[in-house]
Write a protein that holds these residues in place. Sequence first.
Motif, mmCIF file in Angstrom:
data_model
loop_
_atom_site.group_PDB
_atom_site.id
_atom_site.type_symbol
_atom_site.label_atom_id
_atom_site.label_comp_id
_atom_site.label_asym_id
_atom_site.label_seq_id
_atom_site.Cartn_x
_atom_site.Cartn_y
_atom_site.Cartn_z
ATOM 1 N N ILE A 30 0.832 -1.207 0.000
ATOM 2 C CA ILE A 30 0.000 0.000 0.000
ATOM 3 C C ILE A 30 0.864 1.254 0.000
ATOM 4 C CG2 ILE A 30 -1.635 1.354 1.367
ATOM 5 C CD1 ILE A 30 -2.756 -1.331 2.385
ATOM 6 N N THR A 31 1.818 1.312 0.933
ATOM 7 C CA THR A 31 2.640 2.518 1.047
ATOM 8 C C THR A 31 3.583 2.672 -0.142
ATOM 9 O OG1 THR A 31 4.200 1.264 2.446
ATOM 10 C CG2 THR A 31 2.522 2.581 3.560
ATOM 11 N N GLY A 32 4.093 1.541 -0.658
ATOM 12 C CA GLY A 32 4.977 1.616 -1.816
ATOM 13 C C GLY A 32 4.250 2.110 -3.054
ATOM 14 N N GLU A 33 3.010 1.613 -3.245
ATOM 15 C CA GLU A 33 2.216 2.057 -4.389
ATOM 16 C C GLU A 33 1.888 3.536 -4.270
ATOM 17 O OE1 GLU A 33 -1.961 0.976 -6.713
ATOM 18 O OE2 GLU A 33 -1.530 0.108 -4.756
ATOM 19 N N ARG A 34 1.558 3.983 -3.052
ATOM 20 C CA ARG A 34 1.227 5.388 -2.877
ATOM 21 C C ARG A 34 2.442 6.278 -3.134
ATOM 22 N NH1 ARG A 34 0.568 5.916 2.319
ATOM 23 N NH2 ARG A 34 2.455 7.143 2.533
ATOM 24 N N GLU A 35 3.603 5.848 -2.628
ATOM 25 C CA GLU A 35 4.816 6.642 -2.841
ATOM 26 C C GLU A 35 5.142 6.746 -4.327
ATOM 27 O OE1 GLU A 35 9.518 6.776 -1.458
ATOM 28 O OE2 GLU A 35 8.238 5.114 -0.842
ATOM 29 N N LEU A 36 5.015 5.605 -5.050
ATOM 30 C CA LEU A 36 5.264 5.616 -6.492
ATOM 31 C C LEU A 36 4.267 6.518 -7.199
ATOM 32 C CD1 LEU A 36 6.725 4.528 -8.998
ATOM 33 C CD2 LEU A 36 5.121 2.594 -8.989
ATOM 34 N N LEU A 37 2.992 6.414 -6.792
ATOM 35 C CA LEU A 37 1.950 7.235 -7.395
ATOM 36 C C LEU A 37 2.244 8.713 -7.185
ATOM 37 C CD1 LEU A 37 -0.898 7.810 -8.555
ATOM 38 C CD2 LEU A 37 -1.785 7.428 -6.249
ATOM 39 N N GLU A 38 2.561 9.087 -5.955
ATOM 40 C CA GLU A 38 2.795 10.499 -5.657
ATOM 41 C C GLU A 38 4.004 11.028 -6.423
ATOM 42 O OE1 GLU A 38 2.827 11.218 -1.474
ATOM 43 O OE2 GLU A 38 0.847 10.359 -1.156
ATOM 44 N N LYS A 39 5.070 10.217 -6.513
ATOM 45 C CA LYS A 39 6.250 10.663 -7.252
ATOM 46 C C LYS A 39 5.934 10.810 -8.738
ATOM 47 C CE LYS A 39 9.866 8.948 -4.155
ATOM 48 N NZ LYS A 39 10.992 7.987 -3.989
ATOM 49 N N THR A 40 5.153 9.860 -9.288
ATOM 50 C CA THR A 40 4.788 9.927 -10.702
ATOM 51 C C THR A 40 3.920 11.152 -10.971
ATOM 52 O OG1 THR A 40 4.850 7.517 -10.865
ATOM 53 C CG2 THR A 40 3.673 8.684 -12.585
ATOM 54 N N LEU A 41 2.935 11.365 -10.095
ATOM 55 C CA LEU A 41 2.073 12.530 -10.271
ATOM 56 C C LEU A 41 2.839 13.828 -10.134
ATOM 57 C CD1 LEU A 41 -1.219 11.542 -8.418
ATOM 58 C CD2 LEU A 41 -0.890 11.859 -10.863
ATOM 59 N N MET A 42 3.727 13.884 -9.140
ATOM 60 C CA MET A 42 4.478 15.117 -8.942
ATOM 61 C C MET A 42 5.395 15.396 -10.138
ATOM 62 S SD MET A 42 3.367 16.586 -6.406
ATOM 63 C CE MET A 42 2.333 16.271 -4.992
ATOM 64 N N GLY A 43 5.897 14.327 -10.762
ATOM 65 C CA GLY A 43 6.696 14.517 -11.974
ATOM 66 C C GLY A 43 5.859 15.115 -13.096
ATOM 67 N N SER A 44 4.624 14.616 -13.240
ATOM 68 C CA SER A 44 3.719 15.160 -14.258
ATOM 69 C C SER A 44 3.372 16.614 -13.959
ATOM 70 C CB SER A 44 2.437 14.322 -14.311
ATOM 71 O OG SER A 44 2.725 12.981 -14.622
ATOM 72 N N ILE A 45 3.135 16.894 -12.687
ATOM 73 C CA ILE A 45 2.795 18.261 -12.278
ATOM 74 C C ILE A 45 3.957 19.203 -12.557
ATOM 75 C CG2 ILE A 45 2.330 19.707 -10.249
ATOM 76 C CD1 ILE A 45 0.720 17.257 -9.178
ATOM 77 N N LYS A 46 5.182 18.733 -12.318
ATOM 78 C CA LYS A 46 6.368 19.559 -12.568
ATOM 79 C C LYS A 46 6.450 19.941 -14.045
ATOM 80 C CE LYS A 46 10.480 21.313 -11.558
ATOM 81 N NZ LYS A 46 10.928 21.706 -12.904
ATOM 82 N N VAL A 47 6.190 18.989 -14.932
ATOM 83 C CA VAL A 47 6.212 19.278 -16.373
ATOM 84 C C VAL A 47 5.154 20.317 -16.725
ATOM 85 C CG1 VAL A 47 5.812 18.299 -18.662
ATOM 86 C CG2 VAL A 47 7.160 17.027 -16.992
ATOM 87 N N LEU A 48 3.947 20.139 -16.184
ATOM 88 C CA LEU A 48 2.864 21.069 -16.488
ATOM 89 C C LEU A 48 3.151 22.480 -15.963
ATOM 90 C CD1 LEU A 48 -0.153 18.730 -15.721
ATOM 91 C CD2 LEU A 48 0.465 19.657 -17.962
ATOM 92 N N THR A 49 3.738 22.578 -14.780
ATOM 93 C CA THR A 49 4.057 23.906 -14.247
ATOM 94 C C THR A 49 5.174 24.572 -15.040
ATOM 95 O OG1 THR A 49 5.498 22.884 -12.573
ATOM 96 C CG2 THR A 49 3.260 23.419 -11.908
ATOM 97 N N ASP A 50 6.120 23.790 -15.545
ATOM 98 C CA ASP A 50 7.162 24.367 -16.405
ATOM 99 C C ASP A 50 6.550 24.921 -17.687
ATOM 100 O OD1 ASP A 50 9.170 23.845 -14.626
ATOM 101 O OD2 ASP A 50 9.903 22.048 -15.630
ATOM 102 N N ILE A 51 5.562 24.192 -18.218
ATOM 103 C CA ILE A 51 4.869 24.679 -19.417
ATOM 104 C C ILE A 51 4.113 25.962 -19.102
ATOM 105 C CG2 ILE A 51 3.000 24.161 -21.049
ATOM 106 C CD1 ILE A 51 3.867 21.204 -20.854
ATOM 107 N N LEU A 52 3.444 25.988 -17.941
ATOM 108 C CA LEU A 52 2.715 27.191 -17.534
ATOM 109 C C LEU A 52 3.672 28.366 -17.354
ATOM 110 C CD1 LEU A 52 0.060 28.526 -16.648
ATOM 111 C CD2 LEU A 52 0.533 27.721 -14.322
ATOM 112 N N ALA A 53 4.852 28.115 -16.790
ATOM 113 C CA ALA A 53 5.833 29.188 -16.582
ATOM 114 C C ALA A 53 6.253 29.810 -17.900
ATOM 115 C CB ALA A 53 7.047 28.644 -15.841
ATOM 116 N N ALA A 54 6.378 28.970 -18.935
ATOM 117 C CA ALA A 54 6.782 29.487 -20.241
ATOM 118 C C ALA A 54 5.626 30.173 -20.955
ATOM 119 C CB ALA A 54 7.318 28.334 -21.102
ATOM 120 N N ALA A 55 4.419 29.592 -20.845
ATOM 121 C CA ALA A 55 3.276 30.109 -21.599
ATOM 122 C C ALA A 55 2.642 31.329 -20.943
ATOM 123 C CB ALA A 55 2.227 29.009 -21.767
#
Length: 380
Positions: free
Chosen positions: A125-150
């Motif tokens: 349970i905790t391993g899946e959640r940690e992986l999920l949060e890291k994956t989501l945060m990586g996606s969020i980081k990409v989107l915020t970088d796009i927002l910073a440029a746009a």
Amino acid sequence: MADKILFVDDEPAVLEGYKRILYPEFEVDIVDGAARAFVAIEENGPYSVVISDMRMPIMNGAEFLSKIRKSKPDTVRMLFTGYTDIGPAIEAINQGYIFRFLTKPCEPAVLTTAIADGIKQYQLITGERELLEKTLMGSIKVLTDILAAANPEAFGRSMRIAHYVRHISKKLDLPSPWCVEAAATLSQLGCITLETDIMLRGFSGAKLSPEEQAGFDAHPLAATELLKNIPRLEPAVWMIAQQLKADIPPAETEFPGFSAADLLLGAKILKLAVAFEQTREKFPAKGAALMRLRERGNEFESNLLNTLVDLQPHGGARQLVRVSTSRLRAGMVLDQEIKSGQGVLLAAKGQELTAALIMRLESHAKAGSIDKEVLAFVPV
């Protein structure tokens, strides 16, 4: 860190017996009764597995474990029962309160196997959640970088809103703050659909035409359309959609790990952070902005408003210096707006630098379209 096990019973001799059986294979704590168990969980947790006897005074084992499920959803819960208690134990399993029930008396081999299975379940349970949060945060980081440029203005605003949300989340000790923080970070993504002038006037509270106001009010829904297909981000997307509503409706559904009450609280926190940022456009002083929000009647709960009283500036103590673009670092905050030679806004005043934005500024500086030095606040 070793996985910890908690046994809860109202018979001290039985508890000592469990501890002797399981030592030294497992790290075991024992407590007498549900009341002391709640204290132990807060002071000595987290526990991978909590095992409770069914028959205890004041609160039986099934009731106790149902409360643990709400406060510590990752903890694996097991129930000791006598044969006469099998009916309630099966009901507890069916309602999701427990992972397994064990009948008394329980053979040591059966007990150790059950605990080992419980630990594996907790790690899954905790391993899946940690992986999920890291994956989501990586996606969020990409989107915020796009927002910073746009849209640098919207990006800077979203970073400040996220700062307010992190502060409120710590004050309230939210069990899963990442979701509302993700919602805050992406809350202004829909602004890329707005003309810059309409966005700036909308946030400053200037009068807009009905068509302009409708477009501005729709930016949260534009963000939800952009984000709705990202798996497991649904709770944050729901919160984003509520940020400008006068009255936030109760959530019509729940998501894994988030109850309807969790979603509603997260949405209220985000709405307050957005309103606080908008109010500071006219009233920059923290105290003045809070006073204006308090004057809006019951729109914001006083306990949430009170969390912002001791809000510290975004980024903490900083020193204003002139920095070469080649020496810019993530986390610095610009004290000037930066435009290209064609007048395109590259970065807004007050914007926190990211790695992607720094690369963009360096590229423009090398091309000679912006100065090679900028004013920025550097962390002390």
